[in-house]
Design a protein around this motif. Structure first.
Motif, PDB file in Angstrom:
ATOM      1  N   LYS A 150      -4.564  37.471  22.022  1.00  0.00           N
ATOM      2  CA  LYS A 150      -5.094  37.631  20.683  1.00  0.00           C
ATOM      3  C   LYS A 150      -5.896  36.369  20.391  1.00  0.00           C
ATOM      4  O   LYS A 150      -5.397  35.262  20.558  1.00  0.00           O
ATOM      5  CB  LYS A 150      -3.916  37.745  19.707  1.00  0.00           C
ATOM      6  CG  LYS A 150      -4.294  38.221  18.336  1.00  0.00           C
ATOM      7  CD  LYS A 150      -3.000  38.409  17.534  1.00  0.00           C
ATOM      8  CE  LYS A 150      -3.251  38.634  16.067  1.00  0.00           C
ATOM      9  NZ  LYS A 150      -4.251  37.832  15.428  1.00  0.00           N
TER      10      LYS A 150
ATOM     11  N   PRO B 162      -8.693  31.403  15.574  1.00  0.00           N
ATOM     12  CA  PRO B 162      -9.962  30.724  15.265  1.00  0.00           C
ATOM     13  C   PRO B 162     -10.237  29.549  16.197  1.00  0.00           C
ATOM     14  O   PRO B 162      -9.322  28.896  16.676  1.00  0.00           O
ATOM     15  CB  PRO B 162      -9.756  30.243  13.822  1.00  0.00           C
ATOM     16  CG  PRO B 162      -8.710  31.119  13.264  1.00  0.00           C
ATOM     17  CD  PRO B 162      -7.804  31.453  14.400  1.00  0.00           C
ATOM     18  N   CYS B 163     -11.517  29.315  16.420  1.00  0.00           N
ATOM     19  CA  CYS B 163     -11.960  28.176  17.227  1.00  0.00           C
ATOM     20  C   CYS B 163     -11.517  26.892  16.539  1.00  0.00           C
ATOM     21  O   CYS B 163     -11.696  26.732  15.334  1.00  0.00           O
ATOM     22  CB  CYS B 163     -13.483  28.187  17.345  1.00  0.00           C
ATOM     23  SG  CYS B 163     -14.156  26.690  18.069  1.00  0.00           S
ATOM     24  N   ILE B 164     -10.905  25.992  17.299  1.00  0.00           N
ATOM     25  CA  ILE B 164     -10.504  24.709  16.711  1.00  0.00           C
ATOM     26  C   ILE B 164     -11.451  23.597  17.140  1.00  0.00           C
ATOM     27  O   ILE B 164     -11.160  22.424  16.988  1.00  0.00           O
ATOM     28  CB  ILE B 164      -9.045  24.350  17.056  1.00  0.00           C
ATOM     29  CG1 ILE B 164      -8.810  24.386  18.574  1.00  0.00           C
ATOM     30  CG2 ILE B 164      -8.085  25.282  16.346  1.00  0.00           C
ATOM     31  CD1 ILE B 164      -7.485  23.794  18.996  1.00  0.00           C
ATOM     32  N   ARG B 165     -12.574  23.965  17.730  1.00  0.00           N
ATOM     33  CA  ARG B 165     -13.608  23.007  18.115  1.00  0.00           C
ATOM     34  C   ARG B 165     -13.093  21.926  19.055  1.00  0.00           C
ATOM     35  O   ARG B 165     -13.502  20.770  18.986  1.00  0.00           O
ATOM     36  CB  ARG B 165     -14.219  22.351  16.866  1.00  0.00           C
ATOM     37  CG  ARG B 165     -15.055  23.297  16.031  1.00  0.00           C
ATOM     38  CD  ARG B 165     -15.412  22.704  14.682  1.00  0.00           C
ATOM     39  NE  ARG B 165     -15.830  21.328  14.798  1.00  0.00           N
ATOM     40  CZ  ARG B 165     -17.070  20.932  15.074  1.00  0.00           C
ATOM     41  NH1 ARG B 165     -18.012  21.827  15.236  1.00  0.00           N
ATOM     42  NH2 ARG B 165     -17.372  19.676  15.180  1.00  0.00           N
ATOM     43  N   CYS B 166     -12.220  22.308  19.973  1.00  0.00           N
ATOM     44  CA  CYS B 166     -11.669  21.307  20.877  1.00  0.00           C
ATOM     45  C   CYS B 166     -12.713  20.862  21.896  1.00  0.00           C
ATOM     46  O   CYS B 166     -12.597  19.805  22.496  1.00  0.00           O
ATOM     47  CB  CYS B 166     -10.454  21.861  21.603  1.00  0.00           C
ATOM     48  SG  CYS B 166     -10.819  23.233  22.716  1.00  0.00           S
ATOM     49  N   GLY B 167     -13.749  21.711  22.112  1.00  0.00           N
ATOM     50  CA  GLY B 167     -14.818  21.333  23.028  1.00  0.00           C
ATOM     51  C   GLY B 167     -14.483  21.543  24.488  1.00  0.00           C
ATOM     52  O   GLY B 167     -15.252  21.160  25.370  1.00  0.00           O
ATOM     53  N   LYS B 168     -13.343  22.161  24.788  1.00  0.00           N
ATOM     54  CA  LYS B 168     -12.979  22.368  26.195  1.00  0.00           C
ATOM     55  C   LYS B 168     -13.963  23.288  26.906  1.00  0.00           C
ATOM     56  O   LYS B 168     -14.247  23.131  28.091  1.00  0.00           O
ATOM     57  CB  LYS B 168     -11.556  22.948  26.299  1.00  0.00           C
ATOM     58  CG  LYS B 168     -10.472  21.946  25.973  1.00  0.00           C
ATOM     59  CD  LYS B 168      -9.085  22.540  26.232  1.00  0.00           C
ATOM     60  CE  LYS B 168      -7.988  21.741  25.541  1.00  0.00           C
ATOM     61  NZ  LYS B 168      -7.873  20.361  25.980  1.00  0.00           N
TER      62      LYS B 168
ATOM     63  N   THR C 122     -18.972  27.747  22.549  1.00  0.00           N
ATOM     64  CA  THR C 122     -18.510  28.020  21.184  1.00  0.00           C
ATOM     65  C   THR C 122     -19.687  28.146  20.212  1.00  0.00           C
ATOM     66  O   THR C 122     -19.685  28.974  19.309  1.00  0.00           O
ATOM     67  CB  THR C 122     -17.498  26.949  20.709  1.00  0.00           C
ATOM     68  OG1 THR C 122     -17.203  27.193  19.348  1.00  0.00           O
ATOM     69  CG2 THR C 122     -18.023  25.528  20.864  1.00  0.00           C
ATOM     70  N   GLU C 123     -20.723  27.328  20.453  1.00  0.00           N
ATOM     71  CA  GLU C 123     -21.921  27.436  19.613  1.00  0.00           C
ATOM     72  C   GLU C 123     -22.634  28.755  19.895  1.00  0.00           C
ATOM     73  O   GLU C 123     -23.171  29.395  18.987  1.00  0.00           O
ATOM     74  CB  GLU C 123     -22.876  26.280  19.902  1.00  0.00           C
ATOM     75  CG  GLU C 123     -22.301  24.911  19.563  1.00  0.00           C
ATOM     76  CD  GLU C 123     -22.168  24.692  18.064  1.00  0.00           C
ATOM     77  OE1 GLU C 123     -23.158  24.910  17.358  1.00  0.00           O
ATOM     78  OE2 GLU C 123     -21.064  24.326  17.614  1.00  0.00           O
TER      79      GLU C 123
ATOM     80  N   SER D  15     -13.950  30.977  28.852  1.00  0.00           N
ATOM     81  CA  SER D  15     -12.863  31.824  28.360  1.00  0.00           C
ATOM     82  C   SER D  15     -11.533  31.370  28.938  1.00  0.00           C
ATOM     83  O   SER D  15     -10.506  31.397  28.270  1.00  0.00           O
ATOM     84  CB  SER D  15     -13.085  33.286  28.765  1.00  0.00           C
ATOM     85  OG  SER D  15     -14.244  33.782  28.175  1.00  0.00           O
TER      86      SER D  15
ATOM     87  N   PRO E 288      -8.234  27.351  24.314  1.00  0.00           N
ATOM     88  CA  PRO E 288      -6.854  27.441  23.828  1.00  0.00           C
ATOM     89  C   PRO E 288      -6.694  28.519  22.758  1.00  0.00           C
ATOM     90  O   PRO E 288      -5.606  29.037  22.563  1.00  0.00           O
ATOM     91  CB  PRO E 288      -6.575  26.048  23.255  1.00  0.00           C
ATOM     92  CG  PRO E 288      -7.906  25.478  22.949  1.00  0.00           C
ATOM     93  CD  PRO E 288      -8.873  26.091  23.915  1.00  0.00           C
TER      94      PRO E 288
ATOM     95  N   LYS F 178      -8.098  31.314  22.994  1.00  0.00           N
ATOM     96  CA  LYS F 178      -8.276  32.573  23.746  1.00  0.00           C
ATOM     97  C   LYS F 178      -9.435  33.402  23.202  1.00  0.00           C
ATOM     98  O   LYS F 178      -9.348  34.621  23.048  1.00  0.00           O
ATOM     99  CB  LYS F 178      -6.984  33.411  23.731  1.00  0.00           C
ATOM    100  CG  LYS F 178      -5.733  32.647  24.130  1.00  0.00           C
ATOM    101  CD  LYS F 178      -5.790  32.136  25.554  1.00  0.00           C
ATOM    102  CE  LYS F 178      -4.715  31.109  25.829  1.00  0.00           C
ATOM    103  NZ  LYS F 178      -5.033  30.231  26.962  1.00  0.00           N
ATOM    104  N   ARG F 179     -10.505  32.721  22.898  1.00  0.00           N
ATOM    105  CA  ARG F 179     -11.671  33.447  22.404  1.00  0.00           C
ATOM    106  C   ARG F 179     -12.438  34.040  23.582  1.00  0.00           C
ATOM    107  O   ARG F 179     -12.491  33.448  24.657  1.00  0.00           O
ATOM    108  CB  ARG F 179     -12.566  32.520  21.577  1.00  0.00           C
ATOM    109  CG  ARG F 179     -11.836  31.949  20.375  1.00  0.00           C
ATOM    110  CD  ARG F 179     -12.765  31.407  19.335  1.00  0.00           C
ATOM    111  NE  ARG F 179     -13.545  32.461  18.697  1.00  0.00           N
ATOM    112  CZ  ARG F 179     -13.079  33.285  17.773  1.00  0.00           C
ATOM    113  NH1 ARG F 179     -11.830  33.182  17.376  1.00  0.00           N
ATOM    114  NH2 ARG F 179     -13.844  34.192  17.237  1.00  0.00           N
ATOM    115  N   PRO F 180     -13.060  35.202  23.377  1.00  0.00           N
ATOM    116  CA  PRO F 180     -13.791  35.850  24.475  1.00  0.00           C
ATOM    117  C   PRO F 180     -15.190  35.254  24.624  1.00  0.00           C
ATOM    118  O   PRO F 180     -16.188  35.887  24.310  1.00  0.00           O
ATOM    119  CB  PRO F 180     -13.846  37.317  24.031  1.00  0.00           C
ATOM    120  CG  PRO F 180     -13.797  37.259  22.543  1.00  0.00           C
ATOM    121  CD  PRO F 180     -13.038  36.017  22.160  1.00  0.00           C
TER     122      PRO F 180
END
Lengths: 428, 328
Positions: A352, A355-361, A373-374, A402, A406, A408-410
């Motif tokens: 599931k 939200p993106c936490i902007r970790c930059g991984k 992410t951008e 992907s 962390p 788990k965003r597609p």
């Protein structure tokens, strides 16, 4: 050069089958041979229902440049011409052949006569060769480069988890690999070859380093075990330091990249004239009782292989590796030229997204230095301008973003949609 | 047979989750919590518990009220609560601490959309609101180990303390200047201040843990602390004293590295750290407050979108100023 180190991710290798010697898969009662088995235009069938065919007989061809003929893998009778769904959603024809069990070889099969480079490339086309590493790019197209090529890169990275089919090729047929490399250098007039092997295959590195020690035209390059090291652009960079500019092909950097199993196959074809009718396949995954490497005739159904390898309770079938492989909808689908592994998995953790936490991984993982992410935000904003500025078209869908996310965003999946979006909204 | 699952690649995912990252931050904060409890007594621990519990509760209620998925299990609210508590003086009334949690979670975080959406660090804004609203309470510092002696007199923080100048003889113009708190006391945290900021040792252990586990990149803390150190050196201040005092290490290691409110690329993180360092230095030396770390981070939080815009990565094989051909 500003780039020193490529981004990527360290994956668990799961090379469970690395010491499994290839076994010949038993002949099936019927084979299904799709007319499109790689990139490029699908072929038109050359046979009709009721025709007798023999092993190695050409049964499909096309007059398009970006296309490769298809050959029968069995002797028997054509039973049916049916529609076959390609992974992209398009359809092509497939020839269904009932085997007579005799495996009678087509009598026209003979080693091709080769005098010029052009003869060689034509022979490669006739062999039915496509990139056996998974992408399935027509090999003859790759060999028909226009500018000067000084380096032949042999891709033996096999950076996806589980798959060991290229590794087994190197261990079982080292002379085909070596002779194939020499043949290509000679016929295509290329100075040197670099055989690139990931460092998680020390035996192969040792074996070929010994051969390379006696041969000034061949180098063995040890690649870091970092996914996706086997991607063409990454491979070229690690092996030579050359950076392929966007919208350019590898050949623009005076190199071509060919998969190691493809090279070995071409050598065998030039020796015997037997076209591509079978391939090595790694069978693995947690639902597989007997992980193995098999030499299987093209067109054999996945179901037969699953039964053979004691696969039970599988919920997900993947052709290829877990990072870039394609899900199978139907176990009755056939093995085609681009399949290097069959993974049968018991369960698939459906994540599931949070939200993106902007970790930059994702940014640190992207081998192409993109900002996944951008890109995801730009896709949801439906911004052509942003997607273009962020170079979504450079994404090769390796899935590293992907994988590391962390939340788990597609991300890789969204990049596919973005590319599709750009195609669909392009000004005509 | 059950139907096969069909999904786009990749078919495997890494084991790192948002929850795991937050858990690691909490683990990294444990040394500081222990140090706070040792130095400032059990009330410090209670303060941490009050802030954490109220933050989680506010997060829970907010999500419930907004009819959204509950996010308390991602542990981000707990991290905010702990960080807020570590930025408070030990004798702050609990109701004020709860108010701080409310500001942090409800106003700064949830009203902007919850985790990942807030533009400013919730704990920092919580602290700043408390500081401006209850200035006397927020600037009264009990001495370390006050609970042993029941000594309720307050002492200034190392940054607000007067430097002692001693003259060996009346004719000397240049006196011997000694810092009001020894370096060792600063390093171990035996000084007045917010409960979590005084013990440099505990903060460094936590920071090291986060760097080793790759939760944070060391670029921000190094740029932040480094800038303060360099500026202090240039202006002939006491570098070590400036680095070890006040909220610098707590801010640089745990607040300026918050993913959501700081730049996303390494280049951006360095710019962010340098900016924080400059503002901290300016406030400490020329501003009206003895300490400026919170304001520095908040101001840089506001600049983050602009920093992000200017510090994008350069794609592999990028060609500048070209008409990008589209497919199709």
């Amino acid at each position: 050069m500003s780039i020193k180190r490529l981004n990527g991710v360290h994956l668990k290798h799961f090379k469970n089958t690395e010491s499994e010697t290839t076994v010949s898969f038993p002949l099936s009662a019927k084979v299904i041979l799709p007319m499109g088995q790689g990139m490029g235009a699908p072929c038109e069938p050359l046979v009709n229902v009721g025709d007798k065919v023999f092993v190695g007989q050409k049964i499909g061809d096309s007059d398009k440049f970006m296309s490769v003929p298809v050959h029968s893998s069995v002797s028997g009778t054509v039973k049916e011409l049916r529609d076959y769904a390609l992974p992209g959603g398009r359809y092509c024809k497939a020839v269904v052949i009932e085997s007579d069990g005799k495996q009678t070889v087509d009598e026209t099969i003979a080693p091709p006569e080769i005098k010029t480079a052009d003869d060689f490339i034509k022979a490669v086309r006739e062999s039915g060769a496509v990139g056996l590493g998974g992408a399935g790019f027509p090999t003859h197209v790759k060999l028909r480069f226009e500018n000067h090529v000084d380096t032949l890169i042999i891709n033996a990275a096999e950076c996806e988890p589980y798959i060991t089919s290229d590794y087994r090729e190197m261990m079982e047929n080292p002379s085909d690999v070596y002779d194939g490399i020499k043949l290509m250098l000679e016929k295509l007039n290329i100075n040197r070859a670099k055989l690139c092997i990931e460092k998680n295959k020390p035996k192969a590195i040792r074996l070929f380093s010994k051969m390379a020690a006696k041969d000034s035209a061949l180098d063995v390059v040890t690649l870091p075990s970092k996914y996706p090291q086997g991607a063409e652009k990454m491979l070229l960079f690690t092996a030579t330091g050359r950076v392929v500019k966007e919208n350019e092909l590898i050949a623009a950097e005076n190199a071509i990249v060919v998969n190691v199993s493809t090279v070995a196959f071409i050598n065998r074809y030039i020796k015997t004239g037997m076209p591509l009718i079978s391939r090595r396949l790694t069978v693995d995954g947690d639902a597989v009782g007997m992980p193995c490497n098999i030499e299987v005739l093209l067109g054999t159904t996945i179901k037969d292989i699953l039964d053979y390898s004691n696969a039970k309770d599988y919920r997900k079938l993947i052709m290829g590796g877990p990072m870039m492989g394609v899900c199978m909808v139907d176990p009755e689908a056939p093995v085609i030229k681009t399949h290097n592994a069959l993974l049968a998995l018991k369960s698939d953790t459906l994540y599931k997204s949070t939200p993106c936490i902007r970790c930059g991984k994702c940014i640190k993982a992207c081998p192409m230095n993109l900002m996944p992410t951008e890109l995801e935000k730009a896709y949801h904003a439906k911004s052509r301008e942003q997607l273009t500025a962020l170079r979504v078209n450079l994404c090769m869908n390796c899935g590293a973003c992907s994988y590391v996310c962390p939340a788990k965003r597609p991300l890789a999946e969204t990049n596919c949609l973005s590319k599709e979006f750009l195609r669909n909204t392009a000004q005509k | 047979m059950e139907k096969l699952i069909v999904s786009p690649s990749p078919h495997q995912r890494g084991s790192v989750t948002t929850q795991k990252i937050m858990l690691f931050v909490i683990i990294a904060l444990l040394p500081a919590i222990v140090a706070a409890t040792v130095i400032f007594g059990i009330r410090a621990l209670l303060l941490v518990l009050v802030c954490t519990a109220s933050s989680v509760l506010f997060e829970f209620l907010c999500r419930k009220l907004m009819k959204r998925d509950n996010t308390i299990s991602d542990l981000s609210a707990a991290v905010t609560g702990i960080l807020l508590a570590l930025n408070l003086p030990v004798n702050l009334p609990f109701w004020m601490a709860v108010l701080g949690s409310f500001v942090a979670i409800v106003i700064v975080k949830q009203l902007f959309g919850g985790i990942g959406q807030n533009f400013a660090n919730p704990a920092i804004v919580g602290r700043i609101v408390l500081m401006l609203s209850f200035t006397p309470y927020m600037s009264s510092w009990l001495k370390p180990f006050w609970y042993k002696t029941a000594d309720l007199t307050t002492s200034p923080t190392p940054l607000a303390a007067e430097w002692v100048v001693s003259y060996s003889s009346s004719s000397d113009f240049v006196g011997k200047i000694t810092p009001p708190v020894s370096y060792m006391d600063l390093f171990l945290g035996k000084t007045g201040g917010c409960i979590g900021e005084t013990c440099a040792l505990a903060l460094l252990i936590g920071g090291l843990f986060l760097v080793v586990t790759k939760v944070i990149s060391p670029s921000t803390p190094i740029a932040f602390v480094g800038t303060v150190a360099v500026l202090t050196f240039i202006f002939k201040g006491d570098v070590l004293y400036q680095v070890l005092s006040g909220g610098l290490l707590l801010g640089a290691i745990f607040m300026a590295t918050d993913y959501v409110t700081t730049p996303i690329t390494t280049k951006g993180k360095i710019v962010f750290g340098i900016g924080c360092g400059i503002i901290t230095f300016l406030i400490r030396n020329f501003g009206g407050f003895p300490e400026g770390v919170s304001f520095a981070i908040l101001l840089m939080n506001l600049l983050t979108p602009y920093i992000d815009k200017l510090t994008k990565t350069r794609p592999f094989g990028f060609v500048k100023n070209k008409e990008v051909k589209q497919n199709g």
